[in-house]
Design a protein around this motif. Structure first.
Motif, PDB file in Angstrom:
ATOM      1  N   MET A   1      16.045 -17.917  13.994  1.00  0.00           N
ATOM      2  CA  MET A   1      15.263 -18.485  15.100  1.00  0.00           C
ATOM      3  C   MET A   1      15.927 -19.759  15.613  1.00  0.00           C
ATOM      4  O   MET A   1      16.431 -20.560  14.828  1.00  0.00           O
ATOM      5  CB  MET A   1      13.831 -18.786  14.626  1.00  0.00           C
ATOM      6  N   PRO A   4      13.464 -25.592  17.891  1.00  0.00           N
ATOM      7  CA  PRO A   4      12.503 -25.814  18.965  1.00  0.00           C
ATOM      8  C   PRO A   4      13.048 -26.646  20.110  1.00  0.00           C
ATOM      9  O   PRO A   4      12.469 -26.664  21.191  1.00  0.00           O
ATOM     10  CB  PRO A   4      11.361 -26.541  18.251  1.00  0.00           C
ATOM     11  N   TYR A  71       4.783 -14.146  17.461  1.00  0.00           N
ATOM     12  CA  TYR A  71       3.807 -15.225  17.621  1.00  0.00           C
ATOM     13  C   TYR A  71       2.610 -14.693  18.408  1.00  0.00           C
ATOM     14  O   TYR A  71       2.634 -13.588  18.947  1.00  0.00           O
ATOM     15  CB  TYR A  71       4.425 -16.452  18.299  1.00  0.00           C
ATOM     16  N   GLU A  73      -0.724 -15.544  21.283  1.00  0.00           N
ATOM     17  CA  GLU A  73      -0.930 -16.313  22.509  1.00  0.00           C
ATOM     18  C   GLU A  73      -2.296 -16.011  23.117  1.00  0.00           C
ATOM     19  O   GLU A  73      -2.753 -14.864  23.110  1.00  0.00           O
ATOM     20  CB  GLU A  73       0.173 -15.980  23.507  1.00  0.00           C
ATOM     21  N   SER A  99       0.821 -19.793  18.739  1.00  0.00           N
ATOM     22  CA  SER A  99       0.840 -20.061  17.302  1.00  0.00           C
ATOM     23  C   SER A  99       2.162 -20.630  16.808  1.00  0.00           C
ATOM     24  O   SER A  99       2.289 -20.923  15.616  1.00  0.00           O
ATOM     25  CB  SER A  99       0.539 -18.766  16.535  1.00  0.00           C
ATOM     26  N   ASP A 100       3.149 -20.810  17.686  1.00  0.00           N
ATOM     27  CA  ASP A 100       4.490 -21.190  17.264  1.00  0.00           C
ATOM     28  C   ASP A 100       5.007 -22.336  18.127  1.00  0.00           C
ATOM     29  O   ASP A 100       4.931 -22.278  19.364  1.00  0.00           O
ATOM     30  CB  ASP A 100       5.427 -19.979  17.378  1.00  0.00           C
ATOM     31  N   GLU A 101       5.556 -23.376  17.492  1.00  0.00           N
ATOM     32  CA  GLU A 101       6.008 -24.537  18.254  1.00  0.00           C
ATOM     33  C   GLU A 101       7.206 -24.228  19.131  1.00  0.00           C
ATOM     34  O   GLU A 101       7.375 -24.834  20.197  1.00  0.00           O
ATOM     35  CB  GLU A 101       6.310 -25.707  17.316  1.00  0.00           C
ATOM     36  N   ASN A 102       8.045 -23.285  18.726  1.00  0.00           N
ATOM     37  CA  ASN A 102       9.174 -22.899  19.569  1.00  0.00           C
ATOM     38  C   ASN A 102       8.671 -22.226  20.843  1.00  0.00           C
ATOM     39  O   ASN A 102       9.248 -22.401  21.918  1.00  0.00           O
ATOM     40  CB  ASN A 102      10.113 -21.959  18.799  1.00  0.00           C
ATOM     41  N   LEU A 117      -0.140 -25.787  20.700  1.00  0.00           N
ATOM     42  CA  LEU A 117      -0.303 -25.046  19.456  1.00  0.00           C
ATOM     43  C   LEU A 117      -1.770 -24.789  19.128  1.00  0.00           C
ATOM     44  O   LEU A 117      -2.650 -25.599  19.437  1.00  0.00           O
ATOM     45  CB  LEU A 117       0.331 -25.821  18.302  1.00  0.00           C
ATOM     46  N   ARG A 119      -4.229 -22.180  16.005  1.00  0.00           N
ATOM     47  CA  ARG A 119      -4.216 -21.271  14.865  1.00  0.00           C
ATOM     48  C   ARG A 119      -4.869 -19.951  15.261  1.00  0.00           C
ATOM     49  O   ARG A 119      -5.947 -19.949  15.878  1.00  0.00           O
ATOM     50  CB  ARG A 119      -4.984 -21.875  13.682  1.00  0.00           C
ATOM     51  N   HIS A 140      -5.181 -26.563  16.419  1.00  0.00           N
ATOM     52  CA  HIS A 140      -4.057 -26.614  15.482  1.00  0.00           C
ATOM     53  C   HIS A 140      -4.250 -27.651  14.381  1.00  0.00           C
ATOM     54  O   HIS A 140      -4.097 -27.354  13.194  1.00  0.00           O
ATOM     55  CB  HIS A 140      -2.769 -26.914  16.249  1.00  0.00           C
TER      56      HIS A 140
END
Length: 260
Positions: A1, A4, A71, A73, A99-102, A117, A119, A140
């Motif tokens: 991956m 970020p 991830y 959304e 759900s993902d910072e990237n 972000l 959960r 989050h």
């Protein structure tokens, strides 16, 4: 991956995921609901454009394959807005959780999509055709639950039997986004700012079914009110293509009309 903070790619091809979508209502109000914006964007020029109303939609996507990996959304589309200079209208998603910072960084830097972000919790279903029985989405940091969907098999046990391909739609799946403000904590939360308008084209292929939902939401401004019960469309393992371009450049042929 990728890191970020790595440079993004404005075109995502052959992305795959499960999609859940409801058309909330056709809005005739003068402004979107207050909960249509995250705190960072609601007091910025991002939220100060002329609202044109139209269909409103909520979309949940569980990506199994994307350039930043799997991830989840949640998107809110409050309707259309008038564009500067032309006065024409285009739809816009204004509140998005991932759900993902990237995915936060790439969505904001590539397409001006105001992501933050959250959960996500998906509970597996005992149904042979519907993969999940419940979806929960919480803040989050605090873990505050603000949206819960109970998914109930509906017509034909929610089998995805009807093929759908957006290249045959009589309209483009085109969204236009103004520049985004930047968070003071961008190194931590990845909410980078942008300076140029972007237009984003989507294409979607897959098979669609119908699922009944029972919706629970907290009061407050974490997400617009969706109502208690309704029917949603859902696509299993849909193939998605996303392409972003500067708004003021010549518009190419819509990606969903191209061969994949």
């Amino acid at each position: 991956m990728e890191s970020p903070t790595a440079a993004g790619c404005a075109k995502w091809d052959k992305v795959k995921g499960d999609i859940f979508m409801c058309i909330a209502r056709s809005s005739i109000t003068a402004e979107p609901a207050a909960a249509s914006y995250h705190d960072l964007e609601k007091d910025h020029s991002f939220s100060k454009h002329i609202y044109a109303g139209g269909l409103q939609a909520c979309v949940i996507v569980r990506y199994q394959k994307s350039p930043v990996g799997p991830y989840d959304e949640l998107l809110w589309i409050p309707g259309a807005f008038k564009l500067p200079e032309t006065g024409k209208t285009a739809y816009r998603a204004t509140r998005i959780y991932v759900s993902d910072e990237n995915a936060v960084y790439q969505g904001r830097s590539n397409w001006n999509v105001p992501k933050i972000l959250a959960r996500f919790e998906f509970t597996e279903s005992e149904s042979n055709h519907l993969p999940y029985s419940k979806i929960k989405i919480s803040t989050h940091k605090e873990g505050e639950l603000f949206l819960e969907l109970k998914l109930i098999p509906a017509f034909l046990n929610s089998r995805t039997i009807l093929p759908i391909n957006s290249k045959f739609f009589p309209f483009n799946l085109r969204f236009v986004f103004p520049p985004l403000p930047e968070s003071r904590d961008k190194q931590e939360d990845k909410r980078v700012g942008t300076t140029e308008w972007k237009q984003v084209f989507l294409s979607v292929t897959g098979r669609v079914g119908v699922v009944k939902t029972s919706i629970s939401q907290t009061s407050g401004n974490l997400f617009p009110d969706l109502g208690g019960k309704c029917y949603w469309l859902w696509l299993k393992g849909a193939e998605i293509r996303i392409e972003g371009l500067p708004y003021h450049t010549a518009t190419p042929s819509a990606p969903h009309r191209q061969k994949h």
